[in-house]
Design a protein around this motif. Structure first.
Motif, PDB file in Angstrom:
ATOM      1  N   THR A 320       0.842  -1.196   0.000  1.00  0.00           N
ATOM      2  CA  THR A 320       0.000   0.000   0.000  1.00  0.00           C
ATOM      3  C   THR A 320       0.875   1.245   0.000  1.00  0.00           C
ATOM      4  O   THR A 320       1.708   1.425   0.890  1.00  0.00           O
ATOM      5  CB  THR A 320      -0.918   0.035   1.238  1.00  0.00           C
ATOM      6  N   VAL A 321       0.670   2.068  -1.009  1.00  0.00           N
ATOM      7  CA  VAL A 321       1.333   3.367  -1.089  1.00  0.00           C
ATOM      8  C   VAL A 321       0.267   4.434  -0.884  1.00  0.00           C
ATOM      9  O   VAL A 321      -0.735   4.467  -1.591  1.00  0.00           O
ATOM     10  CB  VAL A 321       2.034   3.566  -2.446  1.00  0.00           C
ATOM     11  N   ALA A 322       0.466   5.286   0.105  1.00  0.00           N
ATOM     12  CA  ALA A 322      -0.477   6.368   0.397  1.00  0.00           C
ATOM     13  C   ALA A 322       0.028   7.667  -0.209  1.00  0.00           C
ATOM     14  O   ALA A 322       1.192   8.029  -0.047  1.00  0.00           O
ATOM     15  CB  ALA A 322      -0.645   6.528   1.905  1.00  0.00           C
ATOM     16  N   ILE A 323      -0.862   8.360  -0.928  1.00  0.00           N
ATOM     17  CA  ILE A 323      -0.555   9.692  -1.449  1.00  0.00           C
ATOM     18  C   ILE A 323      -1.288  10.705  -0.576  1.00  0.00           C
ATOM     19  O   ILE A 323      -2.516  10.665  -0.460  1.00  0.00           O
ATOM     20  CB  ILE A 323      -0.991   9.848  -2.916  1.00  0.00           C
ATOM     21  N   VAL A 324      -0.534  11.600   0.033  1.00  0.00           N
ATOM     22  CA  VAL A 324      -1.137  12.597   0.920  1.00  0.00           C
ATOM     23  C   VAL A 324      -0.771  13.994   0.423  1.00  0.00           C
ATOM     24  O   VAL A 324       0.233  14.196  -0.251  1.00  0.00           O
ATOM     25  CB  VAL A 324      -0.682  12.414   2.384  1.00  0.00           C
ATOM     26  N   ALA A 497      -2.084   3.658   9.816  1.00  0.00           N
ATOM     27  CA  ALA A 497      -2.627   2.322  10.036  1.00  0.00           C
ATOM     28  C   ALA A 497      -2.289   1.351   8.924  1.00  0.00           C
ATOM     29  O   ALA A 497      -2.015   0.181   9.182  1.00  0.00           O
ATOM     30  CB  ALA A 497      -4.150   2.405  10.206  1.00  0.00           C
ATOM     31  N   ILE A 498      -2.307   1.809   7.664  1.00  0.00           N
ATOM     32  CA  ILE A 498      -2.259   0.837   6.565  1.00  0.00           C
ATOM     33  C   ILE A 498      -1.106   1.009   5.583  1.00  0.00           C
ATOM     34  O   ILE A 498      -0.830   0.098   4.804  1.00  0.00           O
ATOM     35  CB  ILE A 498      -3.580   0.851   5.763  1.00  0.00           C
ATOM     36  N   ALA A 499      -0.437   2.153   5.567  1.00  0.00           N
ATOM     37  CA  ALA A 499       0.529   2.408   4.497  1.00  0.00           C
ATOM     38  C   ALA A 499       1.858   1.706   4.725  1.00  0.00           C
ATOM     39  O   ALA A 499       2.332   1.581   5.849  1.00  0.00           O
ATOM     40  CB  ALA A 499       0.763   3.914   4.351  1.00  0.00           C
ATOM     41  N   ASP A 500       2.446   1.237   3.633  1.00  0.00           N
ATOM     42  CA  ASP A 500       3.833   0.785   3.640  1.00  0.00           C
ATOM     43  C   ASP A 500       4.759   1.932   3.265  1.00  0.00           C
ATOM     44  O   ASP A 500       5.813   2.120   3.851  1.00  0.00           O
ATOM     45  CB  ASP A 500       4.032  -0.356   2.636  1.00  0.00           C
ATOM     46  N   GLU A 501       4.332   2.696   2.252  1.00  0.00           N
ATOM     47  CA  GLU A 501       5.108   3.831   1.780  1.00  0.00           C
ATOM     48  C   GLU A 501       4.201   5.047   1.666  1.00  0.00           C
ATOM     49  O   GLU A 501       2.976   4.912   1.510  1.00  0.00           O
ATOM     50  CB  GLU A 501       5.760   3.527   0.423  1.00  0.00           C
ATOM     51  N   ILE A 502       4.789   6.235   1.717  1.00  0.00           N
ATOM     52  CA  ILE A 502       4.039   7.483   1.642  1.00  0.00           C
ATOM     53  C   ILE A 502       4.644   8.375   0.570  1.00  0.00           C
ATOM     54  O   ILE A 502       5.869   8.505   0.470  1.00  0.00           O
ATOM     55  CB  ILE A 502       4.040   8.224   2.994  1.00  0.00           C
ATOM     56  N   ARG A 509       3.460  18.443  -7.403  1.00  0.00           N
ATOM     57  CA  ARG A 509       4.813  17.878  -7.370  1.00  0.00           C
ATOM     58  C   ARG A 509       4.979  16.972  -6.160  1.00  0.00           C
ATOM     59  O   ARG A 509       4.317  17.152  -5.143  1.00  0.00           O
ATOM     60  CB  ARG A 509       5.866  18.992  -7.323  1.00  0.00           C
ATOM     61  N   VAL A 510       5.899  16.015  -6.265  1.00  0.00           N
ATOM     62  CA  VAL A 510       6.227  15.152  -5.134  1.00  0.00           C
ATOM     63  C   VAL A 510       7.233  15.876  -4.249  1.00  0.00           C
ATOM     64  O   VAL A 510       8.333  16.234  -4.695  1.00  0.00           O
ATOM     65  CB  VAL A 510       6.804  13.805  -5.609  1.00  0.00           C
ATOM     66  N   VAL A 511       6.839  16.112  -2.997  1.00  0.00           N
ATOM     67  CA  VAL A 511       7.720  16.780  -2.037  1.00  0.00           C
ATOM     68  C   VAL A 511       8.722  15.790  -1.468  1.00  0.00           C
ATOM     69  O   VAL A 511       9.918  16.071  -1.373  1.00  0.00           O
ATOM     70  CB  VAL A 511       6.892  17.416  -0.898  1.00  0.00           C
ATOM     71  N   GLU A 512       8.216  14.619  -1.068  1.00  0.00           N
ATOM     72  CA  GLU A 512       9.086  13.541  -0.603  1.00  0.00           C
ATOM     73  C   GLU A 512       8.317  12.235  -0.671  1.00  0.00           C
ATOM     74  O   GLU A 512       7.088  12.209  -0.695  1.00  0.00           O
ATOM     75  CB  GLU A 512       9.598  13.799   0.814  1.00  0.00           C
ATOM     76  N   GLN A 513       9.040  11.134  -0.711  1.00  0.00           N
ATOM     77  CA  GLN A 513       8.420   9.818  -0.701  1.00  0.00           C
ATOM     78  C   GLN A 513       9.400   8.811  -0.127  1.00  0.00           C
ATOM     79  O   GLN A 513      10.608   8.991  -0.177  1.00  0.00           O
ATOM     80  CB  GLN A 513       7.960   9.396  -2.091  1.00  0.00           C
ATOM     81  N   GLY A 514       8.833   7.745   0.457  1.00  0.00           N
ATOM     82  CA  GLY A 514       9.676   6.717   1.047  1.00  0.00           C
ATOM     83  C   GLY A 514       8.870   5.842   1.983  1.00  0.00           C
ATOM     84  O   GLY A 514       7.632   5.944   2.058  1.00  0.00           O
ATOM     85  N   LEU A 515       9.550   4.963   2.722  1.00  0.00           N
ATOM     86  CA  LEU A 515       8.875   4.103   3.676  1.00  0.00           C
ATOM     87  C   LEU A 515       8.182   4.935   4.747  1.00  0.00           C
ATOM     88  O   LEU A 515       8.645   6.009   5.135  1.00  0.00           O
ATOM     89  CB  LEU A 515       9.872   3.149   4.322  1.00  0.00           C
ATOM     90  N   LYS A 516       7.060   4.426   5.232  1.00  0.00           N
ATOM     91  CA  LYS A 516       6.218   5.174   6.170  1.00  0.00           C
ATOM     92  C   LYS A 516       6.997   5.673   7.384  1.00  0.00           C
ATOM     93  O   LYS A 516       6.899   6.859   7.743  1.00  0.00           O
ATOM     94  CB  LYS A 516       5.055   4.292   6.625  1.00  0.00           C
ATOM     95  N   ASP A 517       7.738   4.810   8.025  1.00  0.00           N
ATOM     96  CA  ASP A 517       8.422   5.196   9.253  1.00  0.00           C
ATOM     97  C   ASP A 517       9.402   6.342   9.029  1.00  0.00           C
ATOM     98  O   ASP A 517       9.562   7.218   9.880  1.00  0.00           O
ATOM     99  CB  ASP A 517       9.149   3.994   9.860  1.00  0.00           C
TER     100      ASP A 517
END
Length: 555
Positions: A320-324, A497-502, A509-517
């Protein structure tokens, strides 16, 4: 322009209502029935409610508890297929249920206003936003047209709408769902009513916008002595808005208390269960292979307004990849590009290493089956003339060729998976609550048996308990079938609760992305820090402290 609204008050959060001799609204022994399965069934079962001027009552409970029905009843209104079966509703000394409808209509939109859960289904697509915002105030002679328009623009600014001087000239389809929800809030505030019924008014908003809207709502209520019923499933939000909280379940009151007392010492087991915190997701495995890849995506509407700028996202198989990001950041546009609803200007989408045709009409039936989407606005995502069985059954027939008894059996199985029984099979969307509608949309996507599901705010209309059930269902299906989810949301609790990556997006634009933690651990880029600091806490003073920290915002 209304400069009063731009002043930030320093009053204590959720002050007790001023003493009143007579309540503004008094409901006694209210019974409401709905027609389904060829009989009248109870929806509200003898509920009492009292509300004074300047007071906010928070109404919470799971989907189908009767919250929206009770909120509308407070205005003397019942939807088609619903009837009042007993009790009384008294507004400012007037018995609304005994009053001729023509007199009640004079109150609707002026002294009593309503902010619906789904703004998209509530606007006339043929009229500009500003016309609809000021219509009631001008029609009833409360303001001149020029005064109403100036005030509407001020409200747009207070509610943090972009370009408040000109956004009113747009039509409903030309703004985002979150923006449309804020315009509806401005419409309800325009006549300065005595009573506002807010039915999940911030459901479609990102956390940063939600904070600004909540601040504006609080100031309206406090400064204009407006009474409000605030219907929500978000406990942190109701903690900021309500003086008292009433909990409903199955059309009956579970308990009611002042907000601080309710948060600190809920008496009933059901209320205590609403307060529980969920945690569903274990640590991600970064070695998983990628099932869906978006590379270098630029996208625009009409080749004029560029919305996405060089966006790249990888979706690992079975993860699961969450886009916020806030409203207008490009989250839903990215989902439309992936599904082929909006061909990109530049870049490509690949599925299992194979480049997908950019346009939906050029994709094969198998490609369509394997990538499904669940939309944010359940109201507008279903044909109101089709039954639940027909809505869920259509993809079963289209993709899997099911018919007759086999089709009916599979539809019932899917209903059970989303915690609805076969009694919903023949119901129409208009007979369902907001949460039930969203669950039907989830079942429709599951019917295709996809590899990837794009979830666009799919739990935003659901109460905490049903949210948890749906999320557990999605996680179980992911574990059993290896489904990958691209989860678009503004709910940080859901992300945790559910994301592996954010993936954090801002202005396309993408500000940042990576593993949830890693993304949720400090230090954060400025925009990510703003998102995380805007998540309401279960503290009635949280919003007041934030208002004091941030100070007045421009009107």
């Amino acid at each position: 322009m209304n400069t009063e609204l731009s002043e930030v008050t320093g009053s204590e959060a959720n002050p007790a209502p001023k003493p009143q001799d007579t309540p503004l609204l008094e409901i006694r022994g209210l019974k409401i029935e709905g027609f389904a399965d060829e009989k009248w069934n109870p929806i509200i079962k003898g509920v009492d409610l009292t509300l004074h001027k300047g007071e906010v009552l928070g109404l919470i409970g799971e989907s189908g508890a009767g919250k929206s029905t009770l909120g509308l009843a407070a205005m003397g209104f019942a939807r088609a297929g619903v009837r009042f079966a007993g009790g009384s509703v008294t507004f400012d000394g007037m018995d609304l249920l005994k009053m001729p409808e023509r007199k009640r209509r004079k109150l609707w939109g002026t002294r009593m206003t309503y902010v619906a859960q789904s703004a998209a289904a509530s606007f006339n697509p043929a009229h500009r936003l500003i016309e609809q915002t000021v219509a009631a105030a001008v029609r009833e002679g409360l303001k001149s047209e020029s005064e109403a328009i100036a005030d509407a623009k001020d409200l747009y600014a207070q509610l943090q709408l972009p370009d408040p001087e000109h956004i009113g000239s747009r039509y409903p389809h030309q703004v985002s769902g979150g923006q449309l929800q804020r315009v509806m809030t401005a419409m309800a505030m325009s006549p300065r009513p005595d009573l506002i019924v807010f039915d999940e008014p911030t459901t479609a908003l990102d956390v940063t916008t939600q904070v600004e809207v909540l601040m504006s709502m609080r100031k309206i209520v406090e400064e204009f002595d407006t009474a409000a019923i605030y219907i929500t499933h978000d406990l942190a939000v109701v903690a900021q808005m309500a003086d008292r909280i009433k909990v409903l379940r199955y059309g009956e009151e579970v308990e009611e208390a002042e907000t601080r007392e309710m948060l600190a010492h809920p008496k009933q087991d059901y209320t205590k269960s609403l307060w529980s915190v969920r945690s569903l997701r274990k640590e991600a495995d970064p070695s998983e292979d990628v099932v869906l890849r978006a590379e270098g995506i630029d996208a625009a509407y009409g080749n004029k307004v560029q919305v996405l700028h060089d966006v790249s996202i990888d979706l690992p198989r079975g993860r699961t990849v969450a886009i916020v990001g806030e409203s207008g950041s490009g989250k839903s546009t990215m989902a439309k590009v992936i599904t082929g609803l909006l061909p990109p200007v530049r870049g490509e989408i690949s599925f299992e290493g194979e480049t997908l045709p950019p346009k939906l009409k050029d994709r094969s039936k198998e490609q369509l089956r394997r990538i499904q989407m669940i939309y944010q606005m359940a109201d507008t995502a279903m044909n109101p003339r089709q039954t639940v069985g027909e809505i869920i059954g259509r993809p079963l027939t289209f993709y899997h060729g099911l018919k007759g008894k086999a089709l009916e059996k599979r539809v019932v199985e899917l209903l059970e998976q989303i915690e609805l029984d076969e009694g919903f099979y023949d119901r129409l969307p208009g007979e369902l609550s907001g949460g039930q509608k969203q669950r039907i949309c989830i079942a429709r996507a599951l019917a295709a048996d996809p590899d990837v599901i794009l979830c666009d705010e799919v739990t935003s209309a659901l109460d905490q308990i049903v949210q948890e059930g749906i999320l557990k269902l999605l996680m179980r299906l992911q574990k059993e079938k290896g489904i990958a989810y691209l989860f678009i949301t503004h709910d940080i609790a859901t992300v945790e609760a559910i994301a592996d990556e954010i993936v954090v997006m801002y202005q396309g634009r993408v500000v940042e992305q990576g593993l949830k933690d890693r993304i949720l651990s400090p230090p954060h880029p400025d925009y990510t820090e703003l998102l995380l600091s805007s998540v309401p806490e279960m503290d009635p003073d949280w919003l007041t402290h934030l208002m004091e920290e941030r100070g007045p915002h421009p009107s």
